[in-house]
Design an enzyme around this catalytic site. Structure first.
Site, PDB file in Angstrom:
ATOM      1  N   ASP A  51       0.823  -1.211   0.000  1.00  0.00           N
ATOM      2  CA  ASP A  51       0.000   0.000   0.000  1.00  0.00           C
ATOM      3  C   ASP A  51       0.858   1.263   0.000  1.00  0.00           C
ATOM      4  O   ASP A  51       1.975   1.263   0.504  1.00  0.00           O
ATOM      5  CB  ASP A  51      -0.906  -0.019   1.247  1.00  0.00           C
TER       6      ASP A  51
ATOM      7  N   ARG B 137       0.290   7.698  -2.532  1.00  0.00           N
ATOM      8  CA  ARG B 137       0.884   8.715  -1.645  1.00  0.00           C
ATOM      9  C   ARG B 137       2.363   8.919  -1.931  1.00  0.00           C
ATOM     10  O   ARG B 137       2.883  10.019  -1.829  1.00  0.00           O
ATOM     11  CB  ARG B 137       0.650   8.327  -0.167  1.00  0.00           C
ATOM     12  N   TRP B 138       3.051   7.841  -2.320  1.00  0.00           N
ATOM     13  CA  TRP B 138       4.465   7.967  -2.700  1.00  0.00           C
ATOM     14  C   TRP B 138       4.584   8.959  -3.865  1.00  0.00           C
ATOM     15  O   TRP B 138       5.438   9.845  -3.851  1.00  0.00           O
ATOM     16  CB  TRP B 138       5.018   6.594  -3.108  1.00  0.00           C
TER      17      TRP B 138
ATOM     18  N   HIS C 105       2.526   3.476  -9.082  1.00  0.00           N
ATOM     19  CA  HIS C 105       2.301   2.049  -9.375  1.00  0.00           C
ATOM     20  C   HIS C 105       3.496   1.459 -10.130  1.00  0.00           C
ATOM     21  O   HIS C 105       3.869   0.304  -9.906  1.00  0.00           O
ATOM     22  CB  HIS C 105       1.008   1.857 -10.173  1.00  0.00           C
TER      23      HIS C 105
ATOM     24  N   SER D  50     -10.937  -6.515  -4.785  1.00  0.00           N
ATOM     25  CA  SER D  50     -12.261  -6.429  -5.413  1.00  0.00           C
ATOM     26  C   SER D  50     -12.887  -5.059  -5.138  1.00  0.00           C
ATOM     27  O   SER D  50     -13.754  -4.624  -5.892  1.00  0.00           O
ATOM     28  CB  SER D  50     -13.158  -7.572  -4.939  1.00  0.00           C
ATOM     29  N   GLU D  51     -12.416  -4.376  -4.113  1.00  0.00           N
ATOM     30  CA  GLU D  51     -12.942  -3.042  -3.803  1.00  0.00           C
ATOM     31  C   GLU D  51     -12.225  -1.941  -4.604  1.00  0.00           C
ATOM     32  O   GLU D  51     -12.698  -0.802  -4.668  1.00  0.00           O
ATOM     33  CB  GLU D  51     -12.808  -2.750  -2.297  1.00  0.00           C
TER      34      GLU D  51
ATOM     35  N   TRP E 153     -12.193  -1.665  -7.639  1.00  0.00           N
ATOM     36  CA  TRP E 153     -13.012  -1.309  -8.806  1.00  0.00           C
ATOM     37  C   TRP E 153     -13.691   0.045  -8.613  1.00  0.00           C
ATOM     38  O   TRP E 153     -14.191   0.623  -9.587  1.00  0.00           O
ATOM     39  CB  TRP E 153     -14.091  -2.375  -9.046  1.00  0.00           C
TER      40      TRP E 153
ATOM     41  N   ARG F 240     -12.205   2.708  -7.996  1.00  0.00           N
ATOM     42  CA  ARG F 240     -11.252   3.765  -8.394  1.00  0.00           C
ATOM     43  C   ARG F 240     -11.581   4.294  -9.796  1.00  0.00           C
ATOM     44  O   ARG F 240     -12.319   3.652 -10.543  1.00  0.00           O
ATOM     45  CB  ARG F 240      -9.828   3.196  -8.374  1.00  0.00           C
TER      46      ARG F 240
ATOM     47  N   LEU G  44      10.482 -20.557  -4.905  1.00  0.00           N
ATOM     48  CA  LEU G  44       9.468 -19.695  -4.292  1.00  0.00           C
ATOM     49  C   LEU G  44       8.119 -19.820  -4.994  1.00  0.00           C
ATOM     50  O   LEU G  44       8.050 -19.815  -6.225  1.00  0.00           O
ATOM     51  CB  LEU G  44       9.935 -18.227  -4.389  1.00  0.00           C
TER      52      LEU G  44
ATOM     53  N   GLU H  26       1.024 -13.147  12.250  1.00  0.00           N
ATOM     54  CA  GLU H  26       1.588 -11.965  12.917  1.00  0.00           C
ATOM     55  C   GLU H  26       1.473 -10.808  11.943  1.00  0.00           C
ATOM     56  O   GLU H  26       1.684 -10.974  10.734  1.00  0.00           O
ATOM     57  CB  GLU H  26       3.069 -12.200  13.240  1.00  0.00           C
TER      58      GLU H  26
HETATM   59  C1  IPE Z   1      -5.398  -2.659  -0.170  1.00  0.00           C
HETATM   60  O1  IPE Z   1      -5.056  -1.335  -0.357  1.00  0.00           O
HETATM   61  C2  IPE Z   1      -5.404  -3.362  -1.497  1.00  0.00           C
HETATM   62  C3  IPE Z   1      -4.114  -3.518  -2.153  1.00  0.00           C
HETATM   63  C4  IPE Z   1      -2.941  -3.220  -1.652  1.00  0.00           C
HETATM   64  C5  IPE Z   1      -4.169  -4.088  -3.482  1.00  0.00           C
HETATM   65  P1  IPE Z   1      -6.195  -0.191  -0.520  1.00  0.00           P
HETATM   66  O2  IPE Z   1      -5.453   1.075  -0.710  1.00  0.00           O
HETATM   67  O3  IPE Z   1      -7.153  -0.593  -1.548  1.00  0.00           O
HETATM   68  O4  IPE Z   1      -6.913  -0.248   0.908  1.00  0.00           O
HETATM   69  P2  IPE Z   1      -7.763   0.854   1.682  1.00  0.00           P
HETATM   70  O5  IPE Z   1      -8.797   1.366   0.747  1.00  0.00           O
HETATM   71  O6  IPE Z   1      -6.820   1.930   2.110  1.00  0.00           O
HETATM   72  O7  IPE Z   1      -8.314   0.122   2.864  1.00  0.00           O
HETATM   73  C1  IPE Z   2      -1.433   0.292  -3.450  1.00  0.00           C
HETATM   74  O1  IPE Z   2      -1.259   1.661  -3.486  1.00  0.00           O
HETATM   75  C2  IPE Z   2      -1.733  -0.304  -4.813  1.00  0.00           C
HETATM   76  C3  IPE Z   2      -3.147  -0.677  -5.022  1.00  0.00           C
HETATM   77  C4  IPE Z   2      -4.095  -0.677  -4.131  1.00  0.00           C
HETATM   78  C5  IPE Z   2      -3.506  -1.084  -6.360  1.00  0.00           C
HETATM   79  P1  IPE Z   2      -2.470   2.672  -3.497  1.00  0.00           P
HETATM   80  O2  IPE Z   2      -2.835   2.912  -4.916  1.00  0.00           O
HETATM   81  O3  IPE Z   2      -3.557   2.185  -2.618  1.00  0.00           O
HETATM   82  O4  IPE Z   2      -1.813   3.986  -2.898  1.00  0.00           O
HETATM   83  P2  IPE Z   2      -2.419   4.940  -1.784  1.00  0.00           P
HETATM   84  O5  IPE Z   2      -2.866   4.070  -0.651  1.00  0.00           O
HETATM   85  O6  IPE Z   2      -3.568   5.644  -2.436  1.00  0.00           O
HETATM   86  O7  IPE Z   2      -1.305   5.841  -1.416  1.00  0.00           O
HETATM   87 MG    MG Z   3      -4.029   2.400  -0.657  1.00  0.00          MG
END
Ligand code: IPE
Ligand code: IPE
Ligand code: MG
Length: 253
Positions: free
Chosen positions: A28, A32-33, A45, A74-75, A77, A79, A139, A215
């Protein structure tokens, strides 16, 4: 040779790290990066894929047998369409650029998640990667793509209900193993350790069933910044944890 104190300490004699058999990673913080650098989310990405490539190599070097990475939920989508399209293309590009290297490194790839809603060409690509790496013995890289744990448990329940309706399974014979056999992760050990980057401290629908005794280590770095020093710090934290599984004595791994 890295001069990072964490890496140096871990390499020191006697500083043995406990190595999880199955590591899960919620990658995640790509957006933000990018935002912090005045870049587009999509550039985050792209950097995220580089971090993934690096972590795959680290898992091989440190002897981790199974790595599951959460790459699209699945959530996700919900975006914007163009970001979704970009992430999907990134998966295609990753396969195109890295398949040969994965094969060379004896990596077995498994993609878990729902295939409904995916384009036929993407499903073919996924099947192809799995088939081309199926005989590998190093792996196991499990990519959670279009994955949601609640959907996974719902799918498993449907399969079990079908068997009961067909008369091939009695409700009295349903055990935890019956459910595990129907999950996308059938045959894999449960994750010992789950890392989430970017400072968020939640599971976001990742491996809900399988994480019963995992953990959790939450780190502040955004995913593209997660490097070997971060990886070693997490393993050091994990090494210090006592895993009791409801009992009294700590158990390994
Ligand atoms: C969780 O990250 C899903 C992935 C890393 C693919 P999200 O960025 O979608 O999670 P929320 O919305 O902050 O909970
Ligand atoms: C994780 O980074 C990648 C996916 C969920 C696809 P994010 O895209 O969620 O980045 P933030 O959380 O918005 O910074
Ligand atoms: Mg995120």
């Amino acid at each position: 040779m890295s001069m990072d104190p964490a890496v140096t300490a871990a390499n020191a004699p006697g500083a043995a790290l406990r190595i999880p058999v199955h590591l899960g990673v919620i990658m995640d913080g790509n957006g933000r990066w990018a935002k912090a650098r005045g870049k587009l989310r999509t550039e985050g990405h792209i950097e995220g894929v580089k971090a993934l490539r690096n972590v795959v190599e680290l898992c091989i070097n440190y002897g981790i047998a199974n790595l599951t990475v959460f790459s699209f939920s699945s959530e996700n989508w919900t975006r914007p369409k163009d970001e979704i399209a970009f992430i999907f293309n990134l998966l295609r590009r990753f396969v195109a650029s890295d398949l040969q290297r994965l094969i060379r490194n004896n990596v077995k790839v498994r993609i878990i998640g729902s295939r409904t809603g995916l384009e036929a060409s993407l499903i073919r690509l996924i099947d192809d990667v799995e088939a081309k790496t199926a005989a590998n013995t190093g792996l196991t890289l499990i990519v959670a793509f279009n994955y949601g744990a609640k959907a996974e448990i719902t799918d498993a329940t449907r399969q079990i209900a079908r068997a009961v309706a067909a008369g091939t399974l009695s409700p009295d014979d349903i055990t935890e193993a019956t459910i595990e056999r129907e999950l996308y992760t059938a045959g894999l050990p449960d994750p010992d350790l789950i890392i989430r980057t970017s400072g968020e401290q939640r599971i976001s629908n990742f491996l809900l069933w399988q994480a019963a005794y995992a953990e959790f280590v939450f780190v502040d770095e955004n995913w593209p910044d997660f490097d070997e020093a971060s990886f070693v710090r997490v393993l050091q934290t994990y090494t210090r944890r006592d895993r009791r599984f409801g009992g009294v004595e700590a158990r390994k791994p």
